[in-house]
Design an enzyme around this catalytic site. Structure first.
Site, PDB file in Angstrom:
ATOM      1  N   ASP A  46      14.676   4.440  -0.412  1.00 24.54           N
ATOM      2  CA  ASP A  46      13.990   4.803  -1.624  1.00 24.54           C
ATOM      3  C   ASP A  46      14.841   5.645  -2.501  1.00 24.54           C
ATOM      4  O   ASP A  46      15.809   6.002  -2.436  1.00 24.54           O
ATOM      5  CB  ASP A  46      12.529   5.663  -1.310  1.00 24.54           C
ATOM      6  CG  ASP A  46      11.515   4.596  -0.880  1.00 24.54           C
ATOM      7  OD1 ASP A  46      11.221   3.534  -1.042  1.00 24.54           O
ATOM      8  OD2 ASP A  46      10.325   5.143  -0.538  1.00 24.54           O
ATOM      9  N   LYS A  68      11.541   2.901  -6.327  1.00 25.21           N
ATOM     10  CA  LYS A  68      10.464   2.750  -7.295  1.00 25.21           C
ATOM     11  C   LYS A  68      10.430   4.160  -7.985  1.00 25.21           C
ATOM     12  O   LYS A  68      10.051   4.961  -7.326  1.00 25.21           O
ATOM     13  CB  LYS A  68       9.102   2.366  -6.694  1.00 25.21           C
ATOM     14  CG  LYS A  68       9.034   0.952  -5.945  1.00 25.21           C
ATOM     15  CD  LYS A  68       7.953   0.755  -5.136  1.00 25.21           C
ATOM     16  CE  LYS A  68       6.613   0.611  -6.139  1.00 25.21           C
ATOM     17  NZ  LYS A  68       6.592  -0.561  -6.863  1.00 25.21           N
ATOM     18  N   MET A 183       3.914  14.782  -7.980  1.00 26.62           N
ATOM     19  CA  MET A 183       3.723  13.627  -8.982  1.00 26.62           C
ATOM     20  C   MET A 183       3.003  14.181 -10.289  1.00 26.62           C
ATOM     21  O   MET A 183       2.126  13.564 -10.621  1.00 26.62           O
ATOM     22  CB  MET A 183       3.511  12.314  -8.598  1.00 26.62           C
ATOM     23  CG  MET A 183       4.643  11.814  -7.558  1.00 26.62           C
ATOM     24  SD  MET A 183       3.946  10.284  -6.870  1.00 26.62           S
ATOM     25  CE  MET A 183       2.763  10.610  -5.666  1.00 26.62           C
TER      26      MET A 183
END
Length: 279
Positions: A46, A68, A183
């Site tokens: 990742d 991503k 996030m």
């Protein structure tokens, strides 16, 4: 394998291991993770994986990037999951390396369900999540007897990239003394305003830990009221972990990395030791 690793599981061909790489510091990889990296034929990793972790890969391993990142061109999740199936079906030992823990605000569950759908055998190897390990490197414990008996972990945006409307912010604000957010830095202004509207103090401590556990780690301490302004002025950027609550005050005593660089730590950050001594 070394004598230590001889007691660890053998990575069978045609299998997929979903592995948590931890928050960044390669030293936080588990023995199971290192064992898998050493045996894997293909490592699909990742964007949030520290590439130093890939140094544990075997000499013949193929490295495939499948990162991503919000707002940037990224592979579709379904394509990543099906790639794992394709590689496993071709007889490869496939290690899917994910930042933090595969099951904590990652896509590990989705990928595992795809493997089940295609009858691909798999193993889950947990990793240290940034909401615990990253805060520990900043000297902030997620629980402390004198501050909280509960902690809530939440994500600052949903699949659309917006602050989740499905969250009961009133209940979160009132029910958990410590809130750890993934996030969330992009929407911290809106999140802070919702917490304040739900009854949290404007002066409540909040901390942002960016690039946690790496040599680039940066920590900002402020208040809910000033959070958005101070983040903008600081120039901090994701990835970041955010924590709200009185545990942030403990950093004055527990910033062990800062102490190694000369910071003088406070012995009584909560102002409670004298009260105990007096009693």
């Amino acid at each position: 394998m070394s004598a230590m690793n001889s007691k660890l599981p053998v990575f069978e061909t045609g299998h997929v291991w979903l592995v948590g790489a931890g928050p960044g510091d390669p030293g936080l990889l588990t023995l199971h993770a290192v064992n898998g990296l050493e045996q894997a034929d293909v490592i699909v990793y990742d964007a949030l994986v520290n590439e130093d972790c890939l140094s544990f890969a075997g000499p013949g391993a193929v490295l495939e990037y499948a990162g991503k990142r919000g707002g940037k061109p990224s592979p579709q999740q379904r394509d990543i999951s099906l790639r794992l199936v394709e590689l496993a079906k071709s007889g490869k030992r496939v290690l899917r390396l994910k930042g933090g823990d595969p099951f904590v605000f990652g896509r590990g569950g989705e990928e595992a369900l795809t493997l089940v759908e295609h009858q691909v055998p798999f193993r889950i190897i947990p990793g240290i999540t940034a909401g615990i390990g990253g805060l520990a490197y900043a000297g902030i414990p997620v629980t402390h007897r004198e501050t909280n008996q509960s902690v809530t972990f939440l994500t600052g945006h949903d699949a659309t990239g917006l602050v989740p409307d499905s969250m009961d912010w009133n209940s979160i604000a009132k029910g958990s003394a410590v809130i750890v957010m993934y996030m969330a830095i992009k929407h911290i202004g809106l999140i802070a305003s919702r917490l304040i509207a739900a009854g949290r103090s404007r002066e409540e401590p909040i901390a942002f830990v960016c690039n946690a556990t790496t040599s680039d780690q940066k920590v900002l301490e402020t208040t809910l009221e000033r959070a958005e302004t101070d983040v903008q002025q600081s120039g901090l950027r994701p990835p970041a972990i955010v924590v709200v609550g009185q545990v942030v005050r403990l950093r004055a005593a527990l910033d062990w990395l800062g102490a190694a660089e000369g910071r003088v730590l406070t012995q009584d950050p909560l102002g409670t030791r004298r009260e105990k001594d007096a009693g």
